[in-house]
Design a protein around this motif. Structure first.
Motif, mmCIF file in Angstrom:
data_model
loop_
_atom_site.group_PDB
_atom_site.id
_atom_site.type_symbol
_atom_site.label_atom_id
_atom_site.label_comp_id
_atom_site.label_asym_id
_atom_site.label_seq_id
_atom_site.Cartn_x
_atom_site.Cartn_y
_atom_site.Cartn_z
ATOM 1 N N VAL A 40 0.855 -1.188 0.000
ATOM 2 C CA VAL A 40 0.000 0.000 0.000
ATOM 3 C C VAL A 40 0.888 1.233 0.000
ATOM 4 C CG1 VAL A 40 -1.692 1.341 1.305
ATOM 5 C CG2 VAL A 40 -1.904 -1.144 1.177
ATOM 6 N N SER A 43 0.995 7.365 0.472
ATOM 7 C CA SER A 43 -0.073 8.353 0.318
ATOM 8 C C SER A 43 -1.449 7.722 0.444
ATOM 9 C CB SER A 43 0.055 9.061 -1.033
ATOM 10 O OG SER A 43 -0.033 8.124 -2.091
ATOM 11 N N ASP A 44 -1.541 6.417 0.187
ATOM 12 C CA ASP A 44 -2.824 5.710 0.305
ATOM 13 C C ASP A 44 -3.202 5.463 1.762
ATOM 14 O OD1 ASP A 44 -2.945 5.624 -2.427
ATOM 15 O OD2 ASP A 44 -2.450 3.493 -2.599
ATOM 16 N N LEU A 47 -5.512 8.071 3.194
ATOM 17 C CA LEU A 47 -6.840 8.022 2.582
ATOM 18 C C LEU A 47 -7.632 6.795 3.024
ATOM 19 C CD1 LEU A 47 -5.928 9.172 -1.039
ATOM 20 C CD2 LEU A 47 -7.196 10.476 0.672
ATOM 21 N N LEU A 48 -6.944 5.711 3.382
ATOM 22 C CA LEU A 48 -7.629 4.511 3.854
ATOM 23 C C LEU A 48 -7.905 4.564 5.356
ATOM 24 C CD1 LEU A 48 -5.807 1.654 1.900
ATOM 25 C CD2 LEU A 48 -8.057 2.643 1.435
ATOM 26 N N ASN A 178 -11.183 7.470 -4.378
ATOM 27 C CA ASN A 178 -10.813 6.462 -5.372
ATOM 28 C C ASN A 178 -9.800 6.942 -6.421
ATOM 29 O OD1 ASN A 178 -11.195 3.748 -6.547
ATOM 30 N ND2 ASN A 178 -12.120 4.873 -8.227
ATOM 31 N N LYS A 180 -7.600 9.133 -6.249
ATOM 32 C CA LYS A 180 -6.342 9.552 -5.635
ATOM 33 C C LYS A 180 -5.500 8.366 -5.171
ATOM 34 C CE LYS A 180 -8.624 13.734 -3.908
ATOM 35 N NZ LYS A 180 -9.046 14.470 -2.694
ATOM 36 N N LEU A 181 -6.083 7.193 -5.128
ATOM 37 C CA LEU A 181 -5.360 6.010 -4.656
ATOM 38 C C LEU A 181 -4.400 5.504 -5.722
ATOM 39 C CD1 LEU A 181 -8.354 4.167 -2.941
ATOM 40 C CD2 LEU A 181 -6.493 5.382 -1.799
ATOM 41 N N SER A 183 -2.128 2.395 -5.208
ATOM 42 C CA SER A 183 -1.824 0.964 -5.227
ATOM 43 C C SER A 183 -3.072 0.123 -5.476
ATOM 44 C CB SER A 183 -1.174 0.546 -3.910
ATOM 45 O OG SER A 183 -1.918 1.021 -2.805
ATOM 46 N N ALA A 186 -5.085 -0.818 -2.358
ATOM 47 C CA ALA A 186 -5.923 0.252 -1.827
ATOM 48 C C ALA A 186 -7.172 0.448 -2.673
ATOM 49 C CB ALA A 186 -5.129 1.554 -1.758
ATOM 50 N N LYS A 187 -7.009 0.408 -3.988
ATOM 51 C CA LYS A 187 -8.152 0.591 -4.884
ATOM 52 C C LYS A 187 -9.183 -0.526 -4.703
ATOM 53 C CE LYS A 187 -5.545 3.044 -8.466
ATOM 54 N NZ LYS A 187 -5.049 3.000 -9.859
#
Length: 326
Positions: A40, A43-44, A47-48, A178, A180-181, A183, A186-187
């Motif tokens: 991951v 930066s993700d 957001l997660l 979504n 901005k993700l 990996s 993460a998506k």
């Protein structure tokens, strides 16, 4: 150099356009030892982790309403020692609605588990799920105090209207995150979360749509008007224009600009609206400011994004105090 002495990862790095980019990519995706899932992107992680704030709220609200107990009973490891919610309690629900809410509650437990398997996460923040907290939302939506005060735990209709306040905000956040993700991990996670959160919102809206012209007692106000007022309040607090719609809209705002019935909220192409973390904080805090906690989060949210805005506000207040003393 022999290929058998050459790692697959090193080979992939050579395919990248520059050594600096290669180093950055390596750090971004594979060298983050703090992540549970090393695939991951850094930066993700933010957001997660941010949606945990909403997932905690939903899990506690649904579990307490259905069972009269929450995460500390069903999954204390996920609460991670965070303070118990304020004012949460069992709701007076019919067998059908209770069945739906039981399913929602355990779905949210699964969401918490899935996120925390992917990123480190954080303990449950302090949540205010009291009748007064939801009552304040309704008062703000109508611009005056409702009499008697709105109680989300009183009956099916009240609880469904209170539930209308929550999952939709979360799903707009997943739509916003979504693109901005970076990996695939993460998506995939965000897509899976979005799918079920959207389903929950659709179920809630359908149950309410069936009762759209029914009046909520003792207020004499229709269910549809309640949803419209709540949606308008969220648009106002978010400060980003129209991203929320009630169950009944003007025909030009419905699907293909033809319908008043609005079972699912969407833009002119019937696509889900998106929101940023900042918009979500403004809404769930009930203050219209991402740096001013309140509402369901008396001490604010957790995670780097929420803390950044809280610290920014504290730094501003400190600077103002210093100027006053100088």
């Amino acid at each position: 150099m022999k290929l058998d002495n050459f790692s697959v990862f090193s080979f992939l790095l050579l395919l990248l356009p520059s050594s600096s980019y290669a180093t950055e990519a390596a750090d971004e995706f594979f060298m983050n030892k703090d992540n549970v899932d090393c695939h991951v992107a850094k930066s993700d992680v933010d957001l997660l982790e941010f949606p945990l704030n909403l997932e905690y709220l939903e899990a506690e609200f649904f579990l307490w309403a259905a069972f009269g107990r929450g995460l500390d009973s069903f999954a204390p490891n996920l609460a991670a020692g965070g303070p118990p919610p304020i004012g949460a309690r069992v709701a007076k629900l019919s067998p059908l609605i209770r069945d739906v809410i039981v399913q929602f509650g355990f779905q949210e437990v699964g969401h918490l588990r899935a996120i925390k398997k992917t990123v480190p996460g954080f303990p449950r923040p302090l949540l205010n799920l009291s009748a007064e907290s939801f009552g304040t939302v309704m008062n703000d939506a109508f611009g005056h105090p409702l009499e008697p005060p709105f109680n989300p735990y009183a009956n099916d209709i009240n609880f469904l209207l209170a539930s209308y306040v929550v999952p939709y905000v979360g799903l707009t956040g997943y739509v916003g995150a979504n693109p901005k993700l970076l990996s695939p991990t993460a998506k995939k996670l965000a897509a899976g979360l979005l799918g079920v959160e959207s389903g929950q919102d659709a179920v809630l809206r359908t149950l309410l749509y069936e009762r759209a012209i029914e009046k909520v007692e003792p207020y004499g106000i229709t269910v549809a008007e309640f949803t419209s007022r709540i949606s308008k309040l969220r648009n106002k607090l978010g400060h980003r224009g129209l991203k929320d719609e009630g169950l009944i809209v003007k025909p030009k705002e419905g699907a293909e600009a033809k319908l008043k019935g609005n079972l699912l909220a969407g833009d002119r192409h019937s696509l889900a609206y998106d929101r940023t973390p900042e918009e979500i904080l403004r809404i769930v805090y009930g203050t219209g400011k991402e740096s001013k906690p309140g509402g369901f989060y008396p001490k604010g949210g957790d995670g780097r994004i929420a803390k950044y805005h809280l610290h920014k506000s504290q730094d501003y207040l400190f600077a103002c105090e210093q100027n006053m003393h100088n």
